[in-house]
Design an enzyme around this catalytic site. Sequence first.
Site, mmCIF file in Angstrom:
data_model
loop_
_atom_site.group_PDB
_atom_site.id
_atom_site.type_symbol
_atom_site.label_atom_id
_atom_site.label_comp_id
_atom_site.label_asym_id
_atom_site.label_seq_id
_atom_site.Cartn_x
_atom_site.Cartn_y
_atom_site.Cartn_z
ATOM 1 N N GLY A 1 0.822 -1.204 0.000
ATOM 2 C CA GLY A 1 0.000 0.000 0.000
ATOM 3 C C GLY A 1 0.854 1.252 0.000
ATOM 4 N N GLN A 2 0.210 2.395 -0.037
ATOM 5 C CA GLN A 2 0.932 3.664 -0.131
ATOM 6 C C GLN A 2 1.889 3.880 1.047
ATOM 7 O OE1 GLN A 2 -1.156 7.164 -2.068
ATOM 8 N NE2 GLN A 2 -2.927 6.131 -1.196
ATOM 9 N N TYR B 1 -17.352 1.763 5.452
ATOM 10 C CA TYR B 1 -15.899 1.921 5.599
ATOM 11 C C TYR B 1 -15.555 2.577 6.941
ATOM 12 C CZ TYR B 1 -11.226 3.895 5.013
ATOM 13 O OH TYR B 1 -9.915 4.262 5.210
ATOM 14 N N LYS C 1 -13.710 0.797 10.199
ATOM 15 C CA LYS C 1 -12.437 1.336 10.702
ATOM 16 C C LYS C 1 -12.557 1.739 12.170
ATOM 17 C CE LYS C 1 -9.056 2.127 8.855
ATOM 18 N NZ LYS C 1 -7.808 1.303 8.789
ATOM 19 N N THR D 1 -9.745 -0.107 1.715
ATOM 20 C CA THR D 1 -9.925 1.338 1.559
ATOM 21 C C THR D 1 -10.824 1.721 0.380
ATOM 22 O OG1 THR D 1 -7.893 1.469 0.244
ATOM 23 C CG2 THR D 1 -7.697 1.854 2.625
ATOM 24 N N ASP E 1 -2.434 -13.058 5.607
ATOM 25 C CA ASP E 1 -3.809 -12.601 5.532
ATOM 26 C C ASP E 1 -4.270 -12.267 6.948
ATOM 27 O OD1 ASP E 1 -6.526 -12.207 5.270
ATOM 28 O OD2 ASP E 1 -6.840 -13.901 3.914
ATOM 29 N N ASP F 1 -10.180 9.617 8.813
ATOM 30 C CA ASP F 1 -11.140 10.687 9.104
ATOM 31 C C ASP F 1 -12.581 10.218 8.946
ATOM 32 O OD1 ASP F 1 -10.168 10.638 6.255
ATOM 33 O OD2 ASP F 1 -11.891 11.957 5.976
ATOM 34 N N TRP G 1 -6.985 11.830 3.198
ATOM 35 C CA TRP G 1 -6.610 12.296 1.857
ATOM 36 C C TRP G 1 -5.166 11.906 1.508
ATOM 37 C CZ3 TRP G 1 -8.962 17.709 0.406
ATOM 38 C CH2 TRP G 1 -10.330 17.738 0.724
#
Length: 292
Positions: A10-11, A126, A130, A63, A37, A103, A151
């Site tokens: 991921g990022q 979502y 979370k 996400t 997993d 957020d 963001w």
Amino acid sequence: MKVLITGSHGQVGHCLVNVLSVRDDIQVFAYDREGMDITKAAQVISIVSELKPDVIMNCAAHTAVDKAETDIEMSYAINRDGPRYLAKAAESVGALMLHISTDYVFDGDKSLPYVETDKPNPKGVYGQSKLEGEEAVIANCSRYAILRTAWVFGEHGNNFVKTMLRLGKDRPELGIIGDQFGGPTYAGDIAKALIVMMEQFHCASNAMSGIYHFSGAPHVSWFQFAQTIFDSAQRHSALASQPIVNEITAAEYPLPAPRPANSRLACAKIESVFGIKPSDWRQALENIKAYS
């Protein structure tokens, strides 16, 4: 120090692996979903018990906000159950757990930036999944930090910056939402923040455990963010010319999952405790050619 990273493709996970892998004092164990997993408790417990990491950084998440509205079971499996299994495993070996949240746990109806003590009230699957992931970490691990952010963008993976650059090349005119506000956050800065937290936790007590907000400054709308992206892209020759950008409302661009109108996060607590300042997202866009 042994550090186990989930969501390594991921990022944020990608940035963490790149930064930590070159350090001589860190032994990195990086896992994507194929390697571990997190929705499978037995697999999580087995790997953590064998490695006995000092730190677990959970960057894995479902996400896809709109897809979550129909892919409900998977959303909760990854965003709630996975953090629970990781937290229990972390507690069993005495590890610190750092967990990324969002957020979206807030409804976005507040007029001021959200602080950590504001009551969550997610509007969609979502955000709810979370939030329950946060609660699972708190309930099952004594040494933890939950980092809420918003963001997220970076050179790796899919994000708003990359989408704008792609559309900017293909379309002469775009409509971008101007009535939703937040702080764009560079993935590399999130990774740096987590590392600072990890290092300070290593020398401190469990009193640092808690929820922290970390996002970018200054706060802008998606429309303003897009304008800045295109300005930077043209300045650095990543785009030959800018598209015409029209400001629209969220009501004019309906999506399956509701978005918070206010995603602004107050970051005073993390600066006070760890000395971490908000992400300078405009500076991150100076390297805009890397996003193409």
